[in-house]
Design an enzyme around this catalytic site. Structure first.
Site, mmCIF file in Angstrom:
data_model
loop_
_atom_site.group_PDB
_atom_site.id
_atom_site.type_symbol
_atom_site.label_atom_id
_atom_site.label_comp_id
_atom_site.label_asym_id
_atom_site.label_seq_id
_atom_site.Cartn_x
_atom_site.Cartn_y
_atom_site.Cartn_z
ATOM 1 N N GLU A 1 10.395 4.287 -7.546
ATOM 2 C CA GLU A 1 8.942 4.536 -7.631
ATOM 3 C C GLU A 1 8.367 4.024 -6.321
ATOM 4 O OE1 GLU A 1 7.329 5.964 -10.067
ATOM 5 O OE2 GLU A 1 8.931 6.044 -11.549
ATOM 6 N N CYS B 1 -0.376 2.182 -5.504
ATOM 7 C CA CYS B 1 0.359 3.353 -5.006
ATOM 8 C C CYS B 1 -0.315 4.666 -5.375
ATOM 9 C CB CYS B 1 1.776 3.322 -5.552
ATOM 10 S SG CYS B 1 1.812 3.215 -7.346
HETATM 11 P P1 NAD Z 1 8.269 -3.574 -0.598
HETATM 12 O O1 NAD Z 1 9.083 -2.348 -0.560
HETATM 13 O O2 NAD Z 1 8.101 -4.343 0.638
HETATM 14 O O3 NAD Z 1 8.844 -4.594 -1.674
HETATM 15 C C1 NAD Z 1 9.092 -4.209 -3.004
HETATM 16 C C2 NAD Z 1 10.231 -5.036 -3.541
HETATM 17 O O4 NAD Z 1 11.406 -4.691 -2.812
HETATM 18 C C3 NAD Z 1 10.045 -6.540 -3.354
HETATM 19 O O5 NAD Z 1 10.581 -7.208 -4.478
HETATM 20 C C4 NAD Z 1 10.882 -6.841 -2.125
HETATM 21 O O6 NAD Z 1 11.363 -8.166 -2.069
HETATM 22 C C5 NAD Z 1 12.026 -5.872 -2.316
HETATM 23 N N1 NAD Z 1 12.752 -5.534 -1.095
HETATM 24 C C6 NAD Z 1 12.324 -5.585 0.186
HETATM 25 N N2 NAD Z 1 13.300 -5.191 1.027
HETATM 26 C C7 NAD Z 1 14.366 -4.865 0.259
HETATM 27 C C8 NAD Z 1 15.666 -4.355 0.523
HETATM 28 N N3 NAD Z 1 16.079 -4.115 1.760
HETATM 29 N N4 NAD Z 1 16.491 -4.106 -0.525
HETATM 30 C C9 NAD Z 1 16.076 -4.321 -1.797
HETATM 31 N N5 NAD Z 1 14.863 -4.815 -2.105
HETATM 32 C C10 NAD Z 1 14.013 -5.083 -1.094
HETATM 33 O O7 NAD Z 1 6.872 -3.127 -1.218
HETATM 34 P P2 NAD Z 1 5.622 -4.037 -1.504
HETATM 35 O O8 NAD Z 1 4.952 -4.280 -0.207
HETATM 36 O O9 NAD Z 1 5.979 -5.209 -2.349
HETATM 37 O O10 NAD Z 1 4.765 -3.061 -2.431
HETATM 38 C C11 NAD Z 1 3.955 -2.102 -1.925
HETATM 39 C C12 NAD Z 1 4.653 -0.748 -1.943
HETATM 40 O O11 NAD Z 1 5.082 -0.432 -3.262
HETATM 41 C C13 NAD Z 1 3.695 0.364 -1.570
HETATM 42 O O12 NAD Z 1 4.317 1.304 -0.734
HETATM 43 C C14 NAD Z 1 3.354 0.990 -2.900
HETATM 44 O O13 NAD Z 1 2.925 2.311 -2.830
HETATM 45 C C15 NAD Z 1 4.623 0.866 -3.630
HETATM 46 N N6 NAD Z 1 4.354 0.934 -5.064
HETATM 47 C C16 NAD Z 1 4.758 2.042 -5.732
HETATM 48 C C17 NAD Z 1 4.485 2.164 -7.085
HETATM 49 C C18 NAD Z 1 4.917 3.372 -7.854
HETATM 50 O O14 NAD Z 1 4.873 3.336 -9.089
HETATM 51 N N7 NAD Z 1 5.348 4.434 -7.217
HETATM 52 C C19 NAD Z 1 3.818 1.135 -7.749
HETATM 53 C C20 NAD Z 1 3.419 0.018 -7.037
HETATM 54 C C21 NAD Z 1 3.713 -0.067 -5.678
#
Ligand code: NAD
Length: 488
Positions: free
Chosen positions: A253, A287
Site C-alpha cells: 500500500e 496517502c
Molecule cells: P516509509 O516508506 O519511509 O516508511 C514506511 C515503513 O517502512 C516504516 O516502518 C519504515 O521504517 C519502513 N522502511 C523504510 N525503509 C525500509 C526498507 N528499506 N525496507 C523495509 N522497510 C523499510 O514511509 P513513511 O514516510 O513512514 O510514510 C509515508 C508514505 O506512506 C507515503 O508515501 C504515503 O503515501 C504512504 N502511505 C500509504 C498508505 C496506503 O494505504 N497506500 C497509507 C499511509 C501511508
C-alpha cells in the site's frame, strides 16, 4: 489541556509475551513541541530473528485454532480498544501530532478492522469440487500463508497496523510487526491489550526499529512467507526486491497523487467544506488525500474564495489542546520538503491565495514542526507540487476547461490510489469516476475508506487489498486434495 497518559507498556520489543530490550535506543519526540517523550530500546537483526522464530513456533497452534475462536479474540481486541479509546487517542496525539479528535477517530477506525475481520474469520469457506471419476472428489481449502512480516508508516500508526494484524490473525497467520521508528509507542501500547484479549504468545511480535536496519532482514528472512508494507513507493520497491530472492508473497500500500475533481455543477460550499477538512486531516499527511484539485474555470474564483475563508479560520496547534483543526507535521524535514514544493511552484507562477500562519505568534508552539495551511492557484501539471505527493496542508488548484482533457491529465501520473469527484449530475460523476485509474473513488465524499470495503492501489501505488472480504486474500493460500469420496 489533555495530559500525556501514564504508560501501561514498556518501550522495548514485545517477543513471546515478554518485554525484551534491544542493544541500542532511539528517542521518540512529540512533533508539536519537539521534545522527546520516550526512549525506545528497539530490535537489531538478531532480536528480529528471535521474534520470527517465536512467530513460527506459534503458527501451528494458531492456524489450527477454530476460525470462530480466532474471530472471538479479534472482537475482544476491538471492544477493549473502544473501552480505552481516550487513553490510546492521547498517546497517538503525543507521538504523531494529529488533533485529539482525529486520534479518537483513528482508534475507532482501528477497532472496526478488528471487529470486521473478527466476523469475517468464520467465512473463509473452502469448497468441494466434482471429479471426473464419480467415486472421487476435490477438496479446495484455504489456509494461512505462514508468518507475516508487517511494516507500517507513521501517519496512521495504529490503524495501519490494525488493518494488517486483524486480517493476518483472522486468516491464521502469526505476525511480526515493525512499526515506523517515529511512532512505535502506539504499537507497543497494543501489546498488553492483545495479551489481555487472549492473543497467544508469539502470535503478535512487535519489533520497533529503523527501516534501513530491520526492513531487509525481515524481507529476506526464510521463515517469513508474506510481507505487507504500507509506506512510500521507494520503500515498496526495496521490499519487493528483497522479497524476490525468497519468492515471497508481497502486499504493498504505497504513495498516491489523488485527483480531486470539481465538476462545473458541483455544490461549491460542500466542496470547500470537505476539501479543507480533508487537507487539514492529519495535516495532509495522508496517502489518499487530495493532491491535485482540478477546478472548472467557471467556478474557480468562487471556490478560491470559499476555501480561502476556511483556511484562514482553521485552528492550527498542539493536538492535545481543545478545538484544534490541524496539528504539526511529523518532523522539521517534512516541513522543509513541503516548503520546497510550494516555493518552486511560486517561482514557476503559482499564486498564494491564503496562508494561515496564526500559530507563529504562540510561544508554546515554537519547538513544533508546524506548516501553514496554504491555498495555491495557477498550479500547472508540470510543477513538482502536482507530480509529487505533497504530504502537507497545501491545496493546489489546477484549472481545466474540457472534462475529457482534465481526465487525461488526472490519470497522467505513475500513482493510482484514490480519486474524488464532486458534481450534481450523478451520471456524469459516475462516468468520470469510472475513467479514473485509481483503486477507490469518492463521489461527493471525502473519506470513502472503511473496514468492510476493499481498498488498494494500482500502478505504482501498489497491489493487494486491505479491508472487505478481499483483505484476507494476501494472508491465505489455496490447498487442494483430490481423493476418493469418504465412504467409498
Ligand atoms: P516509509 O516508506 O519511509 O516508511 C514506511 C515503513 O517502512 C516504516 O516502518 C519504515 O521504517 C519502513 N522502511 C523504510 N525503509 C525500509 C526498507 N528499506 N525496507 C523495509 N522497510 C523499510 O514511509 P513513511 O514516510 O513512514 O510514510 C509515508 C508514505 O506512506 C507515503 O508515501 C504515503 O503515501 C504512504 N502511505 C500509504 C498508505 C496506503 O494505504 N497506500 C497509507 C499511509 C501511508
Amino acid at each position: 489541556m489533555k495530559t500525556i497518559p501514564e504508560r501501561w507498556f514498556e518501550t522495548s520489543n514485545w517477543i513471546d509475551h515478554q518485554w525484551v530490550r534491544g542493544p541500542e535506543s532511539f528517542d521518540v519526540s512529540n512533533p508539536a513541541t519537539g521534545s522527546p517523550i520516550a526512549q525506545v530500546w528497539g530490535a537489531d537483526p538478531s532480536l528480529l530473528d528471535h521474534a520470527v522464530h517465536g512467530a513460527l513456533q506459534a503458527l501451528p497452534a494458531w492456524s489450527a485454532c477454530s476460525p470462530m475462536d480466532r474471530g472471538g479474540i479479534l472482537k475482544h481486541v476491538a471492544s477493549l480498544l473502544l473501552d480505552r479509546k481516550d487513553q490510546y487517542a492521547r498517546l497517538l496525539t503525543c507521538e504523531q501530532g494529529k488533533p485529539y479528535a482525529q486520534s479518537v477517530a483513528e482508534v475507532e477506525y482501528a477497532a472496526s478492522f478488528f471487529q470486521w475481520f473478527g466476523e469475517e474469520a468464520r467465512r473463509m469457506y473452502g469448497r468441494i469440487a466434482p471429479h471426473p471419476d464419480a467415486n472421487r472428489e476435490v477438496w479446495i481449502e484455504r489456509r494461512a500463508v505462514g508468518v507475516a512480516g508487517l511494516i507500517t508508516p507513521w501517519n496512521f500508526p495504529l490503524a495501519q497496523g490494525a488493518k494488517k494484524i486483524a486480517a493476518a490473525l483472522a486468516a491464521g497467520c502469526t505476525t511480526v510487526w515493525k512499526p515506523a521508528e517515529r511512532t512505535p509507542l502506539i504499537a507497543l501500547a497494543m501489546a498488553p491489550l492483545f495479551k489481555e484479549a487472549g492473543v497467544p504468545q508469539g502470535v503478535v511480535q512487535i519489533v520497533p526499529g529503523a527501516g534501513n536496519v530491520l526492513g531487509k532482514p525481515l524481507a529476506i528472512h526464510p521463515d517469513v512467507r508474506v510481507l505487507s508494507l504500507t509506506g512510500s513507493t521507494r520503500t515498496g520497491a526495496a521490499v519487493l526486491a528483497n522479497a524476490a530472492s525468497g519468492i515471497k508473497r508481497v502486499a504493498l500500500e504505497l504513495g498516491g497523487n489523488a485527483p480531486f475533481i470539481v465538476l462545473p455543477d458541483a455544490d461549491l460550499e460542500m466542496v470547500a467544506e470537505q476539501l479543507v477538512r480533508m487537507k487539514l486531516f492529519v495535516s495532509g499527511q495522508v496517502c489518499v488525500t487530495a493532491n491535485r484539485v482540478f477546478v472548472h474555470r467557471s467556478s474557480e474564483a468562487k471556490l478560491l474564495d470559499l476555501v480561502a475563508q476556511r483556511i484562514e479560520h482553521a485552528r492550527v496547534g498542539n493536538g492535545l489542546d481543545e478545538g484544534i483543526d490541524a496539528g504539526p507535521l511529523i518532523h522539521d524535514e517534512a516541513c522543509q520538503g513541503v516548503d520546497r514544493l510550494v516555493q518552486q511552484a511560486i517561482e514557476q507562477g503559482a499564486e498564494v491565495i491564503a496562508r494561515n500562519i496564526s500559530y507563529e505568534t504562540q510561544d508554546s508552539l515554537q519547538g513544533g514542526s508546524f506548516y501553514p495551511p496554504t491555498l495555491l492557484s495557477n498550479v500547472t501539471d508540470a510543477m513538482s507540487i502536482a507530480r509529487n505527493e505533497i504530504f502537507g496542508p497545501v491545496i493546489p488548484i489546477l484549472r481545466y476547461t474540457e472534462i475529457a482533457d482534465m481526465i487525461r491529465r488526472a490519470n497522467k501520473t505513475p500513482y493510482g490510489l484514490a480519486g474524488y469527484v464532486y458534481g450534481s449530475d450523478l451520471s456524469v460523476c459516475h462516468a468520470v469516476a469510472r475513467r479514473l485509474e485509481v483503486g477507490i473513488v469518492g463521489i461527493n465524499e471525502w473519506r470513502p475508506l472503511r473496514a468492510d470495503i476493499p481498498f488498494g492501489g494500482v500502478k505504482q501505488s501498489g497491489f493487494g487489498l486491505e479491508g472487505g472480504e478481499e483483505g484476507l486474500h494476501d494472508f491465505l493460500t489455496t490447498h487442494v486434495i483430490s481423493a476418493p469420496k469418504p465412504g467409498f
